[in-house]
Scaffold this active site. Sequence first.
Site, PDB file in Angstrom:
ATOM      1  N   GLY A  16       0.826  -1.210   0.000  1.00  0.00           N
ATOM      2  CA  GLY A  16       0.000   0.000   0.000  1.00  0.00           C
ATOM      3  C   GLY A  16       0.853   1.250   0.000  1.00  0.00           C
ATOM      4  O   GLY A  16       1.873   1.305   0.679  1.00  0.00           O
ATOM      5  N   ASN A 117       5.385  -5.929   5.324  1.00  0.00           N
ATOM      6  CA  ASN A 117       5.687  -7.329   5.637  1.00  0.00           C
ATOM      7  C   ASN A 117       5.954  -8.187   4.400  1.00  0.00           C
ATOM      8  O   ASN A 117       6.943  -8.913   4.347  1.00  0.00           O
ATOM      9  CB  ASN A 117       4.522  -7.936   6.429  1.00  0.00           C
ATOM     10  CG  ASN A 117       4.657  -7.648   7.913  1.00  0.00           C
ATOM     11  OD1 ASN A 117       5.745  -7.808   8.468  1.00  0.00           O
ATOM     12  ND2 ASN A 117       3.582  -7.225   8.543  1.00  0.00           N
ATOM     13  N   THR A 145       4.975   1.478   5.907  1.00  0.00           N
ATOM     14  CA  THR A 145       3.558   1.125   5.965  1.00  0.00           C
ATOM     15  C   THR A 145       2.837   2.090   6.885  1.00  0.00           C
ATOM     16  O   THR A 145       3.324   2.405   7.967  1.00  0.00           O
ATOM     17  CB  THR A 145       3.280  -0.322   6.433  1.00  0.00           C
ATOM     18  OG1 THR A 145       1.902  -0.427   6.775  1.00  0.00           O
ATOM     19  CG2 THR A 145       4.092  -0.704   7.651  1.00  0.00           C
ATOM     20  N   ILE A 146       1.677   2.572   6.445  1.00  0.00           N
ATOM     21  CA  ILE A 146       0.894   3.429   7.342  1.00  0.00           C
ATOM     22  C   ILE A 146       0.401   2.619   8.529  1.00  0.00           C
ATOM     23  O   ILE A 146       0.121   3.168   9.581  1.00  0.00           O
ATOM     24  CB  ILE A 146      -0.319   4.098   6.644  1.00  0.00           C
ATOM     25  CG1 ILE A 146      -1.285   3.078   6.038  1.00  0.00           C
ATOM     26  CG2 ILE A 146       0.128   5.090   5.592  1.00  0.00           C
ATOM     27  CD1 ILE A 146      -2.649   3.681   5.682  1.00  0.00           C
ATOM     28  N   ASP A 147       0.299   1.303   8.365  1.00  0.00           N
ATOM     29  CA  ASP A 147      -0.289   0.466   9.422  1.00  0.00           C
ATOM     30  C   ASP A 147       0.600   0.333  10.648  1.00  0.00           C
ATOM     31  O   ASP A 147       0.132  -0.076  11.705  1.00  0.00           O
ATOM     32  CB  ASP A 147      -0.592  -0.931   8.866  1.00  0.00           C
ATOM     33  CG  ASP A 147      -1.710  -0.899   7.841  1.00  0.00           C
ATOM     34  OD1 ASP A 147      -2.623  -0.062   7.992  1.00  0.00           O
ATOM     35  OD2 ASP A 147      -1.670  -1.698   6.890  1.00  0.00           O
ATOM     36  N   GLY A 194      -6.676  -0.149   8.844  1.00  0.00           N
ATOM     37  CA  GLY A 194      -5.979  -0.995   9.810  1.00  0.00           C
ATOM     38  C   GLY A 194      -6.768  -2.275  10.026  1.00  0.00           C
ATOM     39  O   GLY A 194      -7.702  -2.317  10.799  1.00  0.00           O
ATOM     40  N   GLU A 250     -11.504  -0.307  10.470  1.00  0.00           N
ATOM     41  CA  GLU A 250     -12.206  -1.092   9.447  1.00  0.00           C
ATOM     42  C   GLU A 250     -12.180  -2.579   9.785  1.00  0.00           C
ATOM     43  O   GLU A 250     -12.973  -3.354   9.285  1.00  0.00           O
ATOM     44  CB  GLU A 250     -11.542  -0.885   8.079  1.00  0.00           C
ATOM     45  CG  GLU A 250     -10.083  -1.339   8.059  1.00  0.00           C
ATOM     46  CD  GLU A 250      -9.394  -1.217   6.701  1.00  0.00           C
ATOM     47  OE1 GLU A 250     -10.051  -0.905   5.706  1.00  0.00           O
ATOM     48  OE2 GLU A 250      -8.170  -1.432   6.660  1.00  0.00           O
TER      49      GLU A 250
END
Lengths: 419, 419
Positions: A16, A117, A145-147, A194, A250
Site C-alpha cells: 500500500g 511485511n 507502511t501506514i499500518d 488498519g 475497518e
Amino acid sequence: MVQKKKRNVIVGQSGGPTAAINSSLAGVYRTAIDRGYNKVYGMIHGVQGLMEGRYVDLSDHIQSGLDIELLKRTPSAYLGSCRYKLPEIFESKEIYEKIFDILAKLEIDCFIYIGGNDSMDTIKKLSDYAIISGSDIRFVGCPKTIDNDLALTDHTPGYGSAAKYIGTSVKEIIRDSWSLETSHGQVIIVEVMGRNAGWLTGATALAKGEDCDGPDAIYLPEIPFDMDAFIKKIKALLKTKASIVIAVSEGIRTKDGKYVSDMDKSVEYVDAFGHKQLTGTARYLCNIVSAECGCKTRAIELSTLQRAASHCASRVDILEAYEVGGAAMKAADEGDSGKMVVLERLSDDPYQAGTEVKDVHKIANDERTVPREWISKDGTYVTNEFITYVRPLIQGDVGPIMVDGIPRHLYRPGFQDIL
Amino acid sequence: MVQKKKRNVIVGQSGGPTAAINSSLAGVYRTAIDRGYNKVYGMIHGVQGLMEGRYVDLSDHIQSGLDIELLKRTPSAYLGSCRYKLPEIFESKEIYEKIFDILAKLEIDCFIYIGGNDSMDTIKKLSDYAIISGSDIRFVGCPKTIDNDLALTDHTPGYGSAAKYIGTSVKEIIRDSWSLETSHGQVIIVEVMGRNAGWLTGATALAKGEDCDGPDAIYLPEIPFDMDAFIKKIKALLKTKASIVIAVSEGIRTKDGKYVSDMDKSVEYVDAFGHKQLTGTARYLCNIVSAECGCKTRAIELSTLQRAASHCASRVDILEAYEVGGAAMKAADEGDSGKMVVLERLSDDPYQAGTEVKDVHKIANDERTVPREWISKDGTYVTNEFITYVRPLIQGDVGPIMVDGIPRHLYRPGFQDIL
C-alpha cells in the site's frame, strides 16, 4: 585492496502507498548517487513489473535538487506498487532465475525494496536465493507502511504522516459536528484503516487537547467488538452530549472473529486481488445506531486520503523516511544483504531516533499490534502511553511546494507507455 | 448633530458550516470593537438559539489578537449554527415580537447574520419587520456557503477553501490510484457536496496541471445524468487507462429529476431536519460500474471534511471572509439595514476584488448555479473559463497554528452549559 568498481542499483516500491514512501525513494537515489553508483533503476510496480521487464532509469526522472524535494512531497508510490508475494524457492526456481537474469543483465549490485511485511518476505527470499546461487547482489529492505505493524522497528515511515492527517481530520470533523448539534443528538462514526492493527485508529486520540475533547470512543481491532456494549455506551453518551464522534477500525471483529463489515449482507466489496475490502464498517454501525437510538448518524470513511495526504505530512516522518532510504542504500553498499533498516527510538523527550540494520529473517510476516496495556481497561480508548509513543512522530510540517494554489508533485513522464 | 451613543451588536451564524465562517465572525467582532460598540453578543445556534435566550458575550471568548488569529483558523460555526427559516411576518407576528423583545433587552443596535440563502431570508424578514414596527435596529447579512450558490455576489466566502481542499485531495486520490493500477482496470468515484450547484464538484478540475491529468470526467447537478452515456464513457476510458477517477456531485439527477442517490433502495438517510441526505451517489454508481465493466471500484465521499478542512484553507478566502465580516459591521454601523455585503470581482489577472452592499431583497432564495457555457459541450467537464474563475479564490495558505503537531482552534469555554 582494490575496490571493486561500483555498477548499478535497482529500487522498487511494494504494498500500500503512503505519503512518505517516495521520500525513502529519494533517500535511496541520493545516497546511491553520492556513493558513486552508475545507474539507479526503478522497478515499475515492484518485482512483478521487473519480471515483465518494466523499469526506468531514475536519473531520467530526478534531474535536480528541486526534483528530490518534489519527490519527498509526492504521495503514493512514484514507481507504482504491487501486492505480489514470491513463491518459496523450492516451489518455483524459474521465477528466481528469471529475476536474477534480469538483475545480471542490468549489472545490479544492490537491490533495495521499500515496503511492508510482504516486501520484507521478498528481500528474505531473494537474499536466500543469492546465497544458494552464489550471487553477490545485496538485497536490503526499507520499511514502509501506514499500518505501523512491522516487527523489530520502533515505528514505520508513513505511519507518522497518516497519524497526523487522521488526528487533524478527526479534530475538524468533531468541530464540524458541533455546529448543527440538536437536542435529538447525532452520532458520527469515523472509519479508519488498519485490518489487524489499531495504530491508525488509535491516532484519532491525537485530536484531544485543550481545545477539543477528542473522539468519544475508539474501537481497535485488537479488542473483540461487542455490539451490545457499543450501543449501551452510545446511549449513555447521548444522555450527556448532543454530538458524539466515534472512531472505529475497518477491521473490528466480534468475539468469534467475524468482521463487523461482514455483517451487512447488502454490500460486498472484493478488490482486484480477490481480497475482501473492509469498507462499510462505519456505515453498518450507523444503521444500527440509528435504529437503536433514533438519532441522526453520519458515517465518514477517511479512505485512501489517510495514506495519500502529503499536504498534511509530518516533518519527522518525511525526514525519517528519507534517512531510512539512505541507510538502506548505505547498508547494501557496505555489503549487507538479507537485512532491513529499522528505526530505534533513543528517547521520547526530547525525541531522538536512529537507524539500525537487522536481519530480515527475524522480521518478515510478523504483525505488530497495539499492546494491550496501551488500550484502556474497557477497550474503548487508548492510554496516555499510546499518545506519548505517537506524539513525536507527527511533529513538524513539510510545506507542500504550492503551484497556483495546489501542491505540486513530481511528474512521471512517459510512464503511461511502460504501464 | 449629536452622535447617538453606540450600544451593542449581536452576531449569529446559520446554515452549513465552512472553514471561513469564523473568519467573518472575527471580522465582525474586530470592526464592532474598533467602531466603539460596547458589547458584541454571539447567538448560540443562530436565531433559533436566540429565541431560547441562548447567547454569549463574545469578549469572554475573544480576549486577544491571538484569539482573533485562532478564530480565523477554526473551522465550523464557532457559535453553533441552525437551519431555521423564519415564518412570514403575517403568519406569526409573535415570533418577531419575541425576537425584537430580546434585542431590545440586550440594547442591540446592529444585528449581523452570517450565512447562505436561508440566512439572507432571515435578514430580509427581520429588516422588514423593523420597518413595520418602527425599530431602528439595523440588520445586515454576511454571505457564507461552500456551495457558492448565492446570487449577486461574485463568489461566497467559504467556497475558496473548500475548492482548494477538494482540488488538493482529488489530486492526491489520483496519485494514490496510480500505485496499484492493474491491467484489469479500476474506477474510483469521488462524491462531492452540492445539491443543485456544481461549483464544488467542478473544483475537482483544479487537480489538473503539468503533473496530473485531473479527474477523467466530472458530473455536475446542472446537467441531467444519463446512466447509459456514463457507462459508455467509463468503458471507453478503461480502454486507454488502467486507473480512472471520476468526480460526481451528490445531487446529480436523471432527466426526469430523480436523484441518482435515490436509485439505491437499500439505503436511506434522513437528517435531523427531515431532509433526505444525499449520500451514496458514488457508492451506487460504483456498484453499477462494477457490474457493467467488471473492474475494481472504490467510492470516496469527501463528506464533512470538505467544509471543515481549515488545515488546507485558502488565504484569499480567509482574508475575504474577514473583510466581508468587517464590511457588514461597517454597513450596519453606518445605517444600512436589509442589506447584504457582496464580493465584486474587479479583475481576474491580477485578481482583485472588493466589497459592496446590496439590497437583500434581491438576493434571498435565489440559487446561482454553474452557467451552461462553463460546462463542456458533452456535459462531463468544466471549461477553462470555470478554472479562470475559481483559480484566484484558492491562492495562498493560512498556516494553521500548530500545537504539538495538530492545528489549534479557538476553545469554546462553558459552551456545553448553554447548548
